[in-house]
Write an enzyme that holds these catalytic residues in place. Structure first.
Site, PDB file in Angstrom:
ATOM      1  CG  ASP A  21      -2.739  13.039  -1.756  1.00 18.51           C
ATOM      2  OD1 ASP A  21      -2.878  11.794  -1.802  1.00 18.51           O
ATOM      3  OD2 ASP A  21      -2.938  13.765  -2.749  1.00 18.51           O
ATOM      4  CD1 TRP A  74      -2.316   2.151   1.585  1.00 18.59           C
ATOM      5  CD2 TRP A  74      -3.265   0.646   0.228  1.00 18.59           C
ATOM      6  NE1 TRP A  74      -3.517   2.673   1.164  1.00 18.59           N
ATOM      7  CE2 TRP A  74      -4.118   1.769   0.327  1.00 18.59           C
ATOM      8  CE3 TRP A  74      -3.649  -0.426  -0.582  1.00 18.59           C
ATOM      9  CZ2 TRP A  74      -5.332   1.858  -0.342  1.00 18.59           C
ATOM     10  CZ3 TRP A  74      -4.861  -0.354  -1.246  1.00 18.59           C
ATOM     11  CH2 TRP A  74      -5.686   0.767  -1.128  1.00 18.59           C
ATOM     12  CD  GLU A  86      -4.725   5.861   0.073  1.00 24.53           C
ATOM     13  OE1 GLU A  86      -5.524   6.061  -0.849  1.00 24.53           O
ATOM     14  OE2 GLU A  86      -5.080   5.782   1.268  1.00 24.53           O
ATOM     15  CD  GLU A 122     -13.479   5.047  -2.511  1.00 26.74           C
ATOM     16  OE1 GLU A 122     -12.683   5.070  -1.547  1.00 26.74           O
ATOM     17  OE2 GLU A 122     -13.284   4.353  -3.533  1.00 26.74           O
TER      18      GLU A 122
END
Length: 379
Positions: A169, A120, A172, A332
């Site tokens: 940020d 990630w 990502e 989302e």
């Protein structure tokens, strides 16, 4: 559901808030962690401090004292167990060592508080500041949360040491920049930690002084390098905006809601990124084609509500409600106005359809509904 993009009975907006709180409460793990999304392939099994803090804020405003308190204890426990790691990182920084991104605290943890094995974009500082801010806000409403002192001290020490370092940020992205929304979250968290009795009490004097100094330095830095055209910018030295900047006005107060800088920032984001009521992340967004995000529309509405622009805030709430599935779940993002439609399919192929439900979307809906006085507490 009824099309809520036009005036509708406020009862339907309240009903969606009730459904949203059920989504949040039903998916909260026994550990206290809020999964970002219980079904989405890339988020399932993980909890972010940032997402979770805003989810907890919405639930807390709705009137839920226990769920958010459990989340805050989970965050504190995650950090307290890493006190030695934080102390070692601070010691390395003090002697001028260049610390690799991989050695820093991650931005997301497994539901049981561990570090996942999935790769990630993991070095983000804003979540730790957002958590401190949300912990103080929850304490104002429902009383101090016990068992969090060790986590607060670790978070403050980590942030006061590394606040000026570039990191990813909210999205990502752009690890080489210092993002104004990140600085705003850190500032809000450190300000809460030094001024709120529930957080400031356990802080050693040296950590408290360092936090006060960091807040002052962030203010000066942003005013010098994070403003262009009269508004806050996406990162230091940039000229464009990002919707995450809305949080720098309300709730973080990096720019006051009634200040020229605050008003100009909200206006710049709205002018550049709001289309037919829904807010994009930023102009060059290609994630799932660059759609509109309900949670960012809630941030815009929250700013309008605090500024006394109730009709516009209510319009934002109605727009969000219109994006809910028939079962009352919020996604989302939505694809009504894609900035890069040719890039949508690659993300569907990679991770599946858009995350639904996204608990952060529900948390922000609850916050805006509460700010409008439809549910719970406006503060």
């Amino acid at each position: 559901m009824t099309d809520l993009s036009t005036p509708a009975d406020l009862g339907e907006l309240v009903a969606l808030a009730e459904a949203g709180h059920r989504v949040i409460a039903s998916h909260q793990a026994p550990s206290g962690a809020y999964p970002a999304s219980p079904t989405f392939s890339a988020y399932r099994g993980y909890s972010w401090f940032r997402d979770g803090a805003f989810i907890a804020e919405g639930a807390s405003r709705y009137g839920d004292a226990d769920g958010p308190a459990a989340f805050h204890r989970w965050c504190a426990d995650v950090l307290a167990k890493r006190t030695d790691q934080v102390d070692a990182l601070v010691a390395r920084a003090l002697v001028g060592e260049r610390i690799p991104v991989a050695d820093m605290l991650p931005t997301r943890y497994t539901i049981d508080g561990g570090v996942g094995n999935d790769p990630w974009w993991d070095f983000q500082l804003d979540g730790y500041g957002t958590w401190l801010w949300a912990l103080a806000a929850h304490a104002d409403r429902h009383g101090a949360v016990d068992g969090v002192d060790g986590g607060v001290v670790a978070a403050v020490r980590y942030l006061t040491t590394f606040w000026a370092r570039p990191c990813y940020d909210w999205w990502e992205e752009h690890v080489d920049h210092r993002h104004v929304s990140t600085l705003g979250a850190i500032r809000a968290g450190l300000a809460a930690a030094t001024s709120h009795p529930a957080l400031a009490g356990p802080l050693p004097a040296g950590d408290r002084s360092a936090a006060v100094e960091a807040v002052e330095e962030i203010d000066a830095l942003v005013l010098r390098d994070g403003v262009a055209g009269g508004h806050l910018t996406k990162w230091l030295g940039a000229g464009d905006v990002d919707a995450s900047l809305l949080a720098c006005v309300v709730p973080f107060g990096l720019a006051g809601v009634d200040s020229e800088l605050g008003r100009a920032t909200v206006s710049a984001v709205e002018d550049a990124l709001c289309v037919d009521g829904g807010v994009h992340r930023y102009a060059a967004d290609t994630f799932y084609g660059g759609g509109q995000w309900p949670l960012l529309t809630a941030f815009l509405g929250w700013n309008h509500a605090v500024a006394g622009r109730r009709d516009e805030a209510l319009a934002a709430l109605r727009w969000i409600a219109a994006q809910a599935t028939p079962s009352g779940e919020l996604p989302e993002q939505v694809g009504h106005h894609l900035l890069a439609p040719d890039r949508e399919q690659e993300w569907i192929d990679r991770w599946g359809t858009v995350a639904t439900p996204l608990l952060w979307s529900h948390g922000m809906y609850l916050t805006l509904a509460a700010e409008l006085g439809l549910v719970g507490s406006a503060r």
